[in-house]
Design an enzyme around this catalytic site. Structure first.
Site: not given
Ligand code: ATP
Ligand code: MG
Length: 580
Positions: A37, A262, A272
């Site tokens: 995102e 994760r 974030k």
């Molecule tokens: P949010 O959804 O709170 O904005 P997010 O960290 O999930 O934050 P995204 O941009 O949705 O942000 O993440 C993109 C991809 O990265 C998603 O597929 C998510 O599963 C993966 N991702 C995010 N954080 C982690 C993590 N700590 N370990 C592994 N994969 C992650």
């Molecule tokens: Mg996300």
């Protein structure tokens, strides 16, 4: 393999893919995607997901898409989008022509929503967000049907089209899937599919005033793109049923969602929201602050993309939540740089040494290999030597304990590549601070060779005071001083910021060859660690160095201590809670 002990090629996701390849579910095709995102900068957790998705595609001869999940116009900015593209590239991955935006599917998504409405699978609800929440029920209680759930297909169609046409105010109505308000999985209790939101979208402008929700958008985007394996983190496990439900109702191509645990890294925060707060609040110097485990931060600090990939490969993927010790990240960085970084000499906290029997005007140059283990690999540079030198303040003790092999009065030590020297006199200022060490050298030991009958255990790094280059050095350390700064309910994680996460060494002096250090280039300062010429603050002939990582694991000790401290705080928190 959560402990990261070895790089195991096999994992549960590969097993699933292998099974699909055997049974022909996707005709042997593997197509993955990384779906960020664009509402923040990428961090080490994202790197895990990137390495996993791009890595699987590469290993199975498939492709991995980069898809911006840009359905939330309010929080998204071009700046984030550009940074994500750059960061994924920096990590070493390439999506070819497969760059996509969920917003490109807004028209198709709308058509699919109409299809659900026409099939009696979705309805327009006039309840407020709060009322919807109140109707949802709990894990042990079923939810209640909305009074609008029974609307006719015609009425729903009319209302949904008018939602799109902008006839209703923001938040006044939503489109919901019509599933089951008593479903044991709360996600399935008539989830919201569309909401009204007047906001300018970075790609579609003001064309839309209704925006699709994640659960509706994601599965359809995967389907449109022909993704085979849609890999996401564990918190979406409950959403898989909905993922499958939407695609089944629409009767369109159906990828397989697979969840993995994760990455959680000790001594770091990865949400974030928290990263944004650290930047906006000035707790760090921006998204690329070398203490931040954002891709930019790690890059600026001097981590190589290879080391980040090595780390991700070593920690592997699993199904169980776990915490990874920072040791593994630093180890990957060390293991990678050990092969690549030329060895040079830099004195971080200098004290002057005068070689009293070395002629005033004399100067010599010693040819020193950049990579002593295998000199031809990286070649040589000249290191100038003269009567005045600097050594590390901590390498001298006036009254040393046993087994202190470094410089002490009357104790002979080796100056790397140069000579054996012996301290004869300690010069102090009025306050008793040592300001100079007066030594003699043995001209017969040129190159630093000790005759057989002389036992010289200590070898020190040094820099010629006449030729050395002053270069500020920043010693970076972990940003937090406890293993899990976010774990304390009543305390803000920012209370645990490590006040010594950046220590400036303003008087550091490095060997003159480093005047030519290109911004971003990496070195091992002998005995001191791996350092990088800061890509932004270094200018031609005037590098500023960041410590990337120490040579040995300083963590083992600290981590033990921090874990004890964490446990103590937890006990304290429990006590206060029990009292309260
Ligand atoms: P949010 O959804 O709170 O904005 P997010 O960290 O999930 O934050 P995204 O941009 O949705 O942000 O993440 C993109 C991809 O990265 C998603 O597929 C998510 O599963 C993966 N991702 C995010 N954080 C982690 C993590 N700590 N370990 C592994 N994969 C992650
Ligand atoms: Mg996300």
């Amino acid at each position: 393999m959560a402990t990261g002990e070895s790089a195991s090629p096999s994992n549960f996701i590969r097993n699933i893919i292998d099974e699909h390849n055997r049974n022909g579910r996707f005709g042997g095709k593997v197509e993955t995607r990384f779906p960020p995102e664009p509402n923040g900068y990428l961090h080490i957790g994202h790197a895990k997901s990137i390495c996993l998705n791009f890595g699987l595609a590469a290993d199975y001869g498939g492709v991995c898409h980069l898809r911006f999940d840009d359905t939330n116009p309010a929080k998204e900015e071009q700046e984030y989008l550009d940074s994500i593209i750059e960061d994924v590239r920096w990590l070493g991955f390439d999506w070819g022509e497969h760059l996509y935006y969920a917003s490109n599917y807004f028209d198709q998504l709308y058509e699919f929503a109409l299809k659900l409405v026409k099939g009696g699978k979705a309805y327009v609800d006039d309840l407020s967000a709060e009322e919807i929440r109140a109707h949802r029920g709990t894990l042990i209680e079923p939810g209640k049907d909305s009074p609008y759930r029974g609307r006719s297909v015609e009425e729903n169609l009319d209302l949904f089209q008018r939602m799109k046409a902008g006839e209703f105010p923001d938040g006044s109505r939503v489109l919901r899937a019509k599933i089951d308000m008593a479903h044991p999985n709360l996600v399935m209790r008539d989830p919201t599919l569309y909401r009204i939101r007047r906001a300018v979208h970075h790609r579609t402008g003001d064309k839309w005033c209704i925006y699709p929700m994640y659960d509706f958008t994601h599965c359809i985007s995967d389907s449109i793109e022909g993704i085979t394996h849609s890999i996401c983190t564990l918190e979406f496990e409950d959403n898989r049923v909905l993922y499958d439900w939407v695609l089944d109702q629409l009767d369109i191509y159906h990828p397989q969602q697979i969840e993995f645990a994760r990455l959680n890294l000790e001594f770091a925060v990865m949400s974030k929201r928290k990263l944004l707060e650290l930047v906006k609040g000035g707790y760090v110097d921006g998204w690329d602050d070398p203490r931040m485990l954002t891709i930019r931060g790690m890059r600026r600090r001097g981590f190589t993309p290879e080391s980040v990939r090595l780390f991700c490969e070593r920690i592997g993927v699993g199904k169980k939540e776990s915490w990874i010790d920072m040791y593994w990240l630093e180890k990957a960085v060390r293991d990678d740089l050990n092969e690549k970084a030329p060895r040079v000499m830099g004195v971080l906290d200098p004290i002057k040494v005068v070689i009293t029997n070395y002629p005033e005007e004399m100067e010599e140059k010693f040819e020193a290999p950049y990579f002593p283990d295998n000199p031809p690999a990286m070649g040589y540079r000249d290191v100038p030597f003269c009567r005045e030198l600097y050594i590390e303040r901590e390498d001298f003790m006036e009254d040393p304990p046993k087994k202190f092999w470094r410089m002490a009065p009357g104790q002979e030590v080796r100056l790397r590549w140069a000579y054996l020297v012996t301290c004869q006199e300690v010069v102090k200022d009025d306050r008793g601070e040592i300001v100079e060490l007066r030594c003699t050298y043995d001209p017969e030991t040129k190159g630093g060779w000790a005759p057989d009958d002389r036992k010289v255990k200590g070898t020190l790094h040094w820099v010629s005071a006449r030729h050395g280059l002053r270069a500020p050095v920043r010693l970076y350390d972990r940003l937090f001083s406890v293993a899990n700064p976010g774990a304390f309910k009543d305390r803000d994680y920012k209370e645990f910021l490590n006040p010594e996460s950046m220590v400036l060494m303003p008087d550091a002096v490095v060997e003159p060859s480093l005047a030519g250090a290109a911004p971003g280039s990496r070195y091992q300062f002998e005995r001191k660690g791996f350092f990088c010429a800061d890509p932004l603050d270094s200018t031609e002939g005037a590098p500023v160095f960041n410590r990337i990582v120490t040579l040995r694991d300083s963590w083992a000790k600290i981590v033990e201590q921090q874990k004890r401290e964490t446990a103590r705080l937890e006990r304290e928190a429990r006590k206060t809670k029990n009292k309260g």
